[in-house]
Design a protein around this motif. Structure first.
Motif, PDB file in Angstrom:
ATOM      1  N   SER A 180      69.225 121.990  79.377  1.00 17.04           N
ATOM      2  CA  SER A 180      70.176 120.904  79.113  1.00 17.04           C
ATOM      3  C   SER A 180      71.585 121.268  79.559  1.00 17.04           C
ATOM      4  O   SER A 180      72.342 120.389  79.990  1.00 17.04           O
ATOM      5  CB  SER A 180      70.181 120.547  77.624  1.00 17.04           C
ATOM      6  N   VAL A 181      71.964 122.533  79.482  1.00 11.39           N
ATOM      7  CA  VAL A 181      73.318 122.921  79.886  1.00 11.39           C
ATOM      8  C   VAL A 181      73.436 123.066  81.402  1.00 11.39           C
ATOM      9  O   VAL A 181      74.542 123.208  81.922  1.00 11.39           O
ATOM     10  CB  VAL A 181      73.806 124.206  79.177  1.00 11.39           C
ATOM     11  N   MET A 182      72.318 123.017  82.088  1.00 15.11           N
ATOM     12  CA  MET A 182      72.348 123.155  83.550  1.00 15.11           C
ATOM     13  C   MET A 182      72.396 121.810  84.261  1.00 15.11           C
ATOM     14  O   MET A 182      72.622 121.764  85.466  1.00 15.11           O
ATOM     15  CB  MET A 182      71.126 123.940  84.026  1.00 15.11           C
ATOM     16  N   GLU A 183      72.197 120.720  83.536  1.00 10.05           N
ATOM     17  CA  GLU A 183      72.132 119.406  84.176  1.00 10.05           C
ATOM     18  C   GLU A 183      73.388 119.086  84.991  1.00 10.05           C
ATOM     19  O   GLU A 183      73.294 118.542  86.081  1.00 10.05           O
ATOM     20  CB  GLU A 183      71.885 118.313  83.130  1.00 10.05           C
ATOM     21  N   GLU A 184      74.546 119.442  84.480  1.00 15.97           N
ATOM     22  CA  GLU A 184      75.795 119.173  85.189  1.00 15.97           C
ATOM     23  C   GLU A 184      76.185 120.309  86.135  1.00 15.97           C
ATOM     24  O   GLU A 184      77.058 120.147  86.977  1.00 15.97           O
ATOM     25  CB  GLU A 184      76.922 118.927  84.184  1.00 15.97           C
ATOM     26  N   ARG A 185      75.544 121.444  85.977  1.00 14.68           N
ATOM     27  CA  ARG A 185      75.915 122.635  86.751  1.00 14.68           C
ATOM     28  C   ARG A 185      75.523 122.530  88.216  1.00 14.68           C
ATOM     29  O   ARG A 185      76.217 123.026  89.095  1.00 14.68           O
ATOM     30  CB  ARG A 185      75.234 123.853  86.116  1.00 14.68           C
ATOM     31  N   PHE A 186      74.401 121.921  88.473  1.00 17.20           N
ATOM     32  CA  PHE A 186      73.883 121.871  89.838  1.00 17.20           C
ATOM     33  C   PHE A 186      73.959 120.446  90.374  1.00 17.20           C
ATOM     34  O   PHE A 186      73.208 119.582  89.975  1.00 17.20           O
ATOM     35  CB  PHE A 186      72.437 122.363  89.884  1.00 17.20           C
ATOM     36  N   LYS A 187      74.866 120.229  91.276  1.00 16.52           N
ATOM     37  CA  LYS A 187      75.031 118.921  91.916  1.00 16.52           C
ATOM     38  C   LYS A 187      74.885 119.091  93.423  1.00 16.52           C
ATOM     39  O   LYS A 187      75.064 120.163  93.961  1.00 16.52           O
ATOM     40  CB  LYS A 187      76.424 118.344  91.609  1.00 16.52           C
ATOM     41  N   GLY A 188      74.581 118.018  94.098  1.00 16.54           N
ATOM     42  CA  GLY A 188      74.523 118.058  95.550  1.00 16.54           C
ATOM     43  C   GLY A 188      73.105 118.141  96.075  1.00 16.54           C
ATOM     44  O   GLY A 188      72.170 118.510  95.372  1.00 16.54           O
ATOM     45  N   ALA A 189      72.944 117.792  97.313  1.00 18.99           N
ATOM     46  CA  ALA A 189      71.632 117.699  97.935  1.00 18.99           C
ATOM     47  C   ALA A 189      70.965 119.042  98.182  1.00 18.99           C
ATOM     48  O   ALA A 189      69.757 119.116  98.305  1.00 18.99           O
ATOM     49  CB  ALA A 189      71.755 116.946  99.260  1.00 18.99           C
ATOM     50  N   TYR A 190      71.744 120.116  98.261  1.00 11.72           N
ATOM     51  CA  TYR A 190      71.159 121.395  98.633  1.00 11.72           C
ATOM     52  C   TYR A 190      71.256 122.427  97.515  1.00 11.72           C
ATOM     53  O   TYR A 190      71.244 123.612  97.758  1.00 11.72           O
ATOM     54  CB  TYR A 190      71.823 121.930  99.911  1.00 11.72           C
ATOM     55  N   GLY A 191      71.336 121.984  96.280  1.00  9.80           N
ATOM     56  CA  GLY A 191      71.440 122.893  95.150  1.00  9.80           C
ATOM     57  C   GLY A 191      70.156 123.640  94.882  1.00  9.80           C
ATOM     58  O   GLY A 191      69.067 123.238  95.291  1.00  9.80           O
ATOM     59  N   VAL A 192      70.268 124.722  94.161  1.00  7.51           N
ATOM     60  CA  VAL A 192      69.120 125.560  93.791  1.00  7.51           C
ATOM     61  C   VAL A 192      67.997 124.760  93.142  1.00  7.51           C
ATOM     62  O   VAL A 192      66.827 124.971  93.436  1.00  7.51           O
ATOM     63  CB  VAL A 192      69.591 126.717  92.873  1.00  7.51           C
ATOM     64  N   PRO A 193      68.291 123.817  92.240  1.00  3.17           N
ATOM     65  CA  PRO A 193      67.201 123.107  91.569  1.00  3.17           C
ATOM     66  C   PRO A 193      66.337 122.236  92.476  1.00  3.17           C
ATOM     67  O   PRO A 193      65.410 121.600  92.006  1.00  3.17           O
ATOM     68  CB  PRO A 193      67.922 122.246  90.536  1.00  3.17           C
ATOM     69  N   LYS A 194      66.623 122.211  93.737  1.00  2.00           N
ATOM     70  CA  LYS A 194      65.780 121.450  94.660  1.00  2.00           C
ATOM     71  C   LYS A 194      64.480 122.187  94.976  1.00  2.00           C
ATOM     72  O   LYS A 194      63.594 121.644  95.598  1.00  2.00           O
ATOM     73  CB  LYS A 194      66.529 121.136  95.952  1.00  2.00           C
ATOM     74  N   LEU A 195      64.366 123.436  94.532  1.00  3.35           N
ATOM     75  CA  LEU A 195      63.122 124.176  94.723  1.00  3.35           C
ATOM     76  C   LEU A 195      62.032 123.539  93.873  1.00  3.35           C
ATOM     77  O   LEU A 195      62.271 123.116  92.741  1.00  3.35           O
ATOM     78  CB  LEU A 195      63.300 125.649  94.319  1.00  3.35           C
ATOM     79  N   ASP A 196      60.828 123.489  94.379  1.00  2.00           N
ATOM     80  CA  ASP A 196      59.733 122.811  93.693  1.00  2.00           C
ATOM     81  C   ASP A 196      59.422 123.365  92.307  1.00  2.00           C
ATOM     82  O   ASP A 196      58.987 122.639  91.436  1.00  2.00           O
ATOM     83  CB  ASP A 196      58.458 122.869  94.547  1.00  2.00           C
ATOM     84  N   GLU A 197      59.662 124.647  92.090  1.00  3.64           N
ATOM     85  CA  GLU A 197      59.301 125.276  90.824  1.00  3.64           C
ATOM     86  C   GLU A 197      60.291 124.963  89.715  1.00  3.64           C
ATOM     87  O   GLU A 197      60.003 125.186  88.545  1.00  3.64           O
ATOM     88  CB  GLU A 197      59.216 126.804  90.969  1.00  3.64           C
ATOM     89  N   LEU A 198      61.478 124.506  90.065  1.00  5.64           N
ATOM     90  CA  LEU A 198      62.542 124.321  89.087  1.00  5.64           C
ATOM     91  C   LEU A 198      62.699 122.864  88.690  1.00  5.64           C
ATOM     92  O   LEU A 198      62.483 121.961  89.488  1.00  5.64           O
ATOM     93  CB  LEU A 198      63.870 124.835  89.652  1.00  5.64           C
ATOM     94  N   LEU A 199      63.109 122.669  87.436  1.00  2.31           N
ATOM     95  CA  LEU A 199      63.423 121.330  86.946  1.00  2.31           C
ATOM     96  C   LEU A 199      64.582 121.449  85.967  1.00  2.31           C
ATOM     97  O   LEU A 199      64.440 122.064  84.903  1.00  2.31           O
ATOM     98  CB  LEU A 199      62.214 120.685  86.266  1.00  2.31           C
ATOM     99  N   VAL A 200      65.703 120.905  86.361  1.00  2.00           N
ATOM    100  CA  VAL A 200      66.886 120.952  85.512  1.00  2.00           C
ATOM    101  C   VAL A 200      66.966 119.631  84.759  1.00  2.00           C
ATOM    102  O   VAL A 200      67.530 118.657  85.237  1.00  2.00           O
ATOM    103  CB  VAL A 200      68.159 121.216  86.343  1.00  2.00           C
ATOM    104  N   SER A 201      66.361 119.632  83.588  1.00  2.00           N
ATOM    105  CA  SER A 201      66.318 118.457  82.724  1.00  2.00           C
ATOM    106  C   SER A 201      66.125 118.971  81.305  1.00  2.00           C
ATOM    107  O   SER A 201      65.333 119.887  81.079  1.00  2.00           O
ATOM    108  CB  SER A 201      65.147 117.568  83.150  1.00  2.00           C
ATOM    109  N   ALA A 202      66.830 118.424  80.354  1.00  2.00           N
ATOM    110  CA  ALA A 202      66.775 118.909  78.976  1.00  2.00           C
ATOM    111  C   ALA A 202      65.339 119.003  78.479  1.00  2.00           C
ATOM    112  O   ALA A 202      64.501 118.155  78.775  1.00  2.00           O
ATOM    113  CB  ALA A 202      67.586 117.990  78.068  1.00  2.00           C
ATOM    114  N   GLY A 203      65.094 120.082  77.733  1.00  2.00           N
ATOM    115  CA  GLY A 203      63.758 120.294  77.160  1.00  2.00           C
ATOM    116  C   GLY A 203      63.218 121.682  77.395  1.00  2.00           C
ATOM    117  O   GLY A 203      62.133 122.008  76.929  1.00  2.00           O
ATOM    118  N   GLY A 204      63.959 122.530  78.098  1.00  2.00           N
ATOM    119  CA  GLY A 204      63.535 123.906  78.333  1.00  2.00           C
ATOM    120  C   GLY A 204      64.521 124.872  77.716  1.00  2.00           C
ATOM    121  O   GLY A 204      65.728 124.676  77.825  1.00  2.00           O
TER     122      GLY A 204
END
Length: 171
Positions: free
Chosen positions: A105-129
């Motif tokens: 949940s604290v990472m939702e605002e941290r990663f913005k933009g089209a080429y951010g780290v969370p674009k990797l298939d294994e990652l999901l930046v959404s509250a609940g982890g």
């Protein structure tokens, strides 16, 4: 002398010419093995069951995934009416929290933009982890999916961790 024998002798001579320098003395005093604590299956099950129990009290059916320190699923519990898609989502939330040692949940605002780290298939930046961190060591992650909001998912994940946190800290 055969061709094969000449090649072996040549390779042996070349290997001697390109030898690797010795490690510094301090490296030779390092332990041969490293002891790494891991969550037991029973502990991971307690986490998962407590998360499901919390969400049931909220009237929500969810999937909870507990990953180990390597990011591999140790326990996946899907409540009876939880959507099928909640299974991979909960795993990705748990993995992301473990990798970054931070609630998702604290990472939702941290990663913005089209080429951010969370674009990797294994990652999901959404509250609940949330990460499982014991005495400064990352032990794994908990991911919950299926509630109408990520904050409810996170509250259930926190309830799972709270069920074992004192026992883990005392060990």
């Amino acid at each position: 002398m055969g061709t094969r024998h000449i090649a072996v002798v040549t390779l042996s001579l070349l290997a001697g010419m390109f030898s690797v320098p010795a490690f510094p003395e301090s490296a030779s005093k390092q332990p041969l093995t490293v002891n790494i604590k891991r969550l037991s299956l029973d502990t991971a099950l307690r986490i998962g069951k407590a998360a499901i129990d919390k969400c049931r009290k909220e009237g929500v059916q969810i999937t909870v995934t507990v990953v180990d320190r390597g990011g591999d699923p140790q326990v996946v519990l899907r409540d009876t009416l939880a959507m099928d898609v909640s299974v991979p989502i909960s795993r990705k939330k748990a993995y992301t929290a473990m990798e970054f040692n931070s609630p998702t949940s604290v990472m939702e605002e941290r990663f913005k933009g089209a080429y951010g780290v969370p674009k990797l298939d294994e990652l999901l930046v959404s509250a609940g982890g949330i990460p499982i961190n014991v005495a400064g060591s990352i032990m794994g992650g908990i991911g919950v999916s299926g509630a109408p909001s990520g904050m409810t998912d996170e509250a259930c994940a926190k309830a799972g961790l709270a069920a074992v946190q004192d026992d883990l800290e005392m060990e």
